[in-house]
Design an enzyme around this catalytic site. Structure first.
Site, mmCIF file in Angstrom:
data_model
loop_
_atom_site.group_PDB
_atom_site.id
_atom_site.type_symbol
_atom_site.label_atom_id
_atom_site.label_comp_id
_atom_site.label_asym_id
_atom_site.label_seq_id
_atom_site.Cartn_x
_atom_site.Cartn_y
_atom_site.Cartn_z
ATOM 1 N N TYR A 138 7.695 19.527 61.782
ATOM 2 C CA TYR A 138 9.160 18.916 61.895
ATOM 3 C C TYR A 138 9.995 20.231 61.117
ATOM 4 O O TYR A 138 9.690 20.708 60.169
ATOM 5 C CB TYR A 138 9.425 17.920 60.726
ATOM 6 C CG TYR A 138 10.842 17.337 60.813
ATOM 7 C CD1 TYR A 138 11.083 16.792 62.050
ATOM 8 C CD2 TYR A 138 11.453 17.366 59.719
ATOM 9 C CE1 TYR A 138 12.493 16.332 61.788
ATOM 10 C CE2 TYR A 138 12.637 16.802 59.629
ATOM 11 C CZ TYR A 138 13.174 16.259 60.818
ATOM 12 O OH TYR A 138 14.442 15.709 60.764
ATOM 13 N N ASP A 231 8.913 28.096 57.797
ATOM 14 C CA ASP A 231 9.783 27.073 57.617
ATOM 15 C C ASP A 231 9.379 26.295 56.038
ATOM 16 O O ASP A 231 8.326 25.639 56.157
ATOM 17 C CB ASP A 231 9.669 25.908 58.584
ATOM 18 C CG ASP A 231 10.584 24.684 58.421
ATOM 19 O OD1 ASP A 231 11.499 24.816 57.122
ATOM 20 O OD2 ASP A 231 11.051 23.863 59.083
ATOM 21 N N LYS A 259 15.764 21.498 50.762
ATOM 22 C CA LYS A 259 15.290 20.709 49.541
ATOM 23 C C LYS A 259 15.506 21.151 48.260
ATOM 24 O O LYS A 259 16.556 21.218 47.574
ATOM 25 C CB LYS A 259 13.981 20.228 50.065
ATOM 26 C CG LYS A 259 14.048 19.618 51.456
ATOM 27 C CD LYS A 259 12.886 18.851 51.808
ATOM 28 C CE LYS A 259 13.273 18.077 52.921
ATOM 29 N NZ LYS A 259 12.525 18.055 54.359
HETATM 30 C C1 LIG Z 1 13.197 18.334 55.529
HETATM 31 C C2 LIG Z 1 12.860 19.331 56.536
HETATM 32 C C3 LIG Z 1 13.567 20.089 57.471
HETATM 33 C C4 LIG Z 1 15.166 19.461 57.471
HETATM 34 O O1 LIG Z 1 15.773 19.686 56.304
HETATM 35 P P1 LIG Z 1 17.275 18.837 56.498
HETATM 36 O O2 LIG Z 1 17.854 19.368 55.096
HETATM 37 O O3 LIG Z 1 16.840 17.375 56.291
HETATM 38 O O4 LIG Z 1 18.137 19.092 57.657
HETATM 39 C C5 LIG Z 1 13.321 21.146 57.965
HETATM 40 N N1 LIG Z 1 12.028 21.623 57.884
HETATM 41 C C6 LIG Z 1 11.060 21.013 57.158
HETATM 42 C C7 LIG Z 1 9.802 21.416 56.868
HETATM 43 C C8 LIG Z 1 11.536 19.756 56.448
HETATM 44 O O5 LIG Z 1 10.655 19.403 55.791
#
Ligand SMILES: *Cc1c(COP(=O)(O)O)cnc(C)c1O
Length: 421
Positions: A138, A231, A259
């Site tokens: 994701y 990421d 986060k």
């Molecule tokens: C949560 C998440 C995102 C998206 O971040 P948001 O602040 O919710 O847009 C992208 N990549 C990873 C790995 C995530 O866990």
């Protein structure tokens, strides 16, 4: 039940009664009133030990007094300026100091924007279109990566409304599969702008890279002049001071964060080599902008958080992670259940499958009905984890060793309940 009433009311005004799909579960989600440390309280007077922690940001637990103090102080001085502040430099310096690949930083408001912008940048830098992502990974809710994406849903569908024209340039590969990548690079290596990955997959439970896999990706992308994007929206500042790239000792070209970086407030960032980062507007032509980029409240919370995340912090977090993972393993051994205990440092999950989980296909063999019974029993026992088998549980340093022991008792009962034993 007040939560049930509120959910029925919410469904009139908010699609599905929630503002993000994973928050909805049957029969209805609890509605929060307040939270502190490891605990969250709901409108019906229940208190839960929280291992969802807002899906990742709260590595210090809820409402950390130091972070709250810094934020209150900043709030009295204004909440948005639309001009730069000194604190943005301080936080950027902190990121550069911690993240091995980071030489320059662009702050944005969410992880979604961070990965979207990183992909745009990699495409501009390489002059190529195709990106490779892993099944079940994701990277936020934007069109480039919403293909067999993890996070929350059980089926992980592709979304209606995402044009094929966009996703035809997104190539899917199973995680930890070196052969599949070699085949793709043999066929079209010179078209691949970037590989983007969660170095530890945190949106289909918790899947670690196998020994040498990250190094393999580094070499493959270097040889093909493609960018390697980590990421680290989950793993950044969670696995170690410098995230997964420090933990595993592999340096990507670009890193995306979110986060934890915002200390509980909306925030994201991309960072990387100067050569790439200077292509971003206004120093370069790759457009990226945002009203709330570098927002002073989020930056303040992030800075206050970073100050607390030292080596001692990570060894404490790791000890707590080991306590809960080995506790769960003991429970499973006791009951002769051969399920998978996944995780590292402060990440953990139980996969209700006997198969070793190395990729999305393995994760999908888990018994989600069993997981659901486990989740609901845990709630009754006063423990809140993400409601999906395909999310990861998080620990904070606010969880005491006693809290963890209480939790392990709840887990033992809940596993028994899930098994009907
Ligand atoms: C949560 C998440 C995102 C998206 O971040 P948001 O602040 O919710 O847009 C992208 N990549 C990873 C790995 C995530 O866990």
């Amino acid at each position: 039940m007040r939560s049930e009433k509120l959910f029925n009311e919410a469904k009139k005004y908010l699609p599905g009664g929630v503002d993000s799909p994973v928050r909805s579960y049957k029969p209805y989600p609890f509605f929060a009133t307040e939270s502190e440390g490891p605990r969250i309280h709901d409108v019906d007077g229940n208190t839960y030990l929280d291992y969802c922690l807002a899906y990742g940001p709260l590595v210090l637990g809820h409402a950390n007094p130091v972070v709250m103090g810094a934020v209150l102080n900043q709030m009295s001085k204004g909440t948005a300026y639309g001009v730069p502040t000194e604190k943005e430099i301080e936080l950027a310096r902190e990121v550069v100091d911690r993240m091995p690949c980071a030489e320059m930083v662009r702050f944005v408001s969410t992880g979604t924007e961070a990965t979207m912008s990183a992909i745009r940048l990699a495409r501009a830098w390489s002059g190529r279109k195709k990106i490779i992502k892993f099944e079940g990974a994701y990277h936020g809710a934007h069109d480039y990566t919403l293909v067999k994406s993890g996070s929350g849903a059980v089926g992980l569908p592709d979304s209606p409304g995402v044009p094929e024209d966009t996703t035809k340039n997104t190539i899917l590969v199973p995680f930890n599969d070196e052969e599949a990548l070699v085949t793709i690079f043999d066929q079209m290596g010179d078209e691949v702008a970037a590989i983007i990955l969660e170095p530890v997959m945190g949106n289909v439970g918790c899947i670690e890279p196998q020994d040498g896999f990250l190094r393999f990706l580094r070499d493959l992308t270097t040889q093909n002049s493609s960018a390697l994007i980590f990421d680290e929206v989950i793993t950044g500042f969670r696995l170690s001071r410098g995230g997964a790239q420090e933990y595993y000792g592999v340096k990507p070209d670009l890193v995306t964060m979110g986060k934890i970086l915002g200390g509980g407030f909306p925030m994201g960032a991309l960072a990387g080599k100067k050569e790439l980062m200077e292509m971003i507007a206004p120093s370069g032509g790759v457009y990226q902008a945002g009203t709330f980029n570098g927002n002073p409240i989020s930056v303040t919370a992030g800075l206050a958080t970073m100050e607390l995340l030292d080596d001692q912090f990570y060894s404490d977090l790791n000890n707590k992670g080991n306590q809960i993972r080995s506790g769960i393993q003991d429970i499973l051994d006791d009951k002769s259940l051969n399920y998978q205990v996944a995780g590292l440092v402060s990440m953990f999950q139980i996969y209700f499958t006997e198969r070793e989980v190395r990729d999305y296909a393995d994760a999908k063999t888990a018994d989600i009905d069993k997981f659901s019974r486990y989740f609901h029993q845990l709630l009754k026992e006063g423990v809140f984890i993400p409601p999906s088998q395909f999310e990861c549980c998080f620990l904070s340093t606010a969880h005491s060793s006693e809290d963890i022991n209480t939790t392990l008792e709840a887990i033992e009962k809940s596993i028994a309940r899930a098994e009907n034993i």
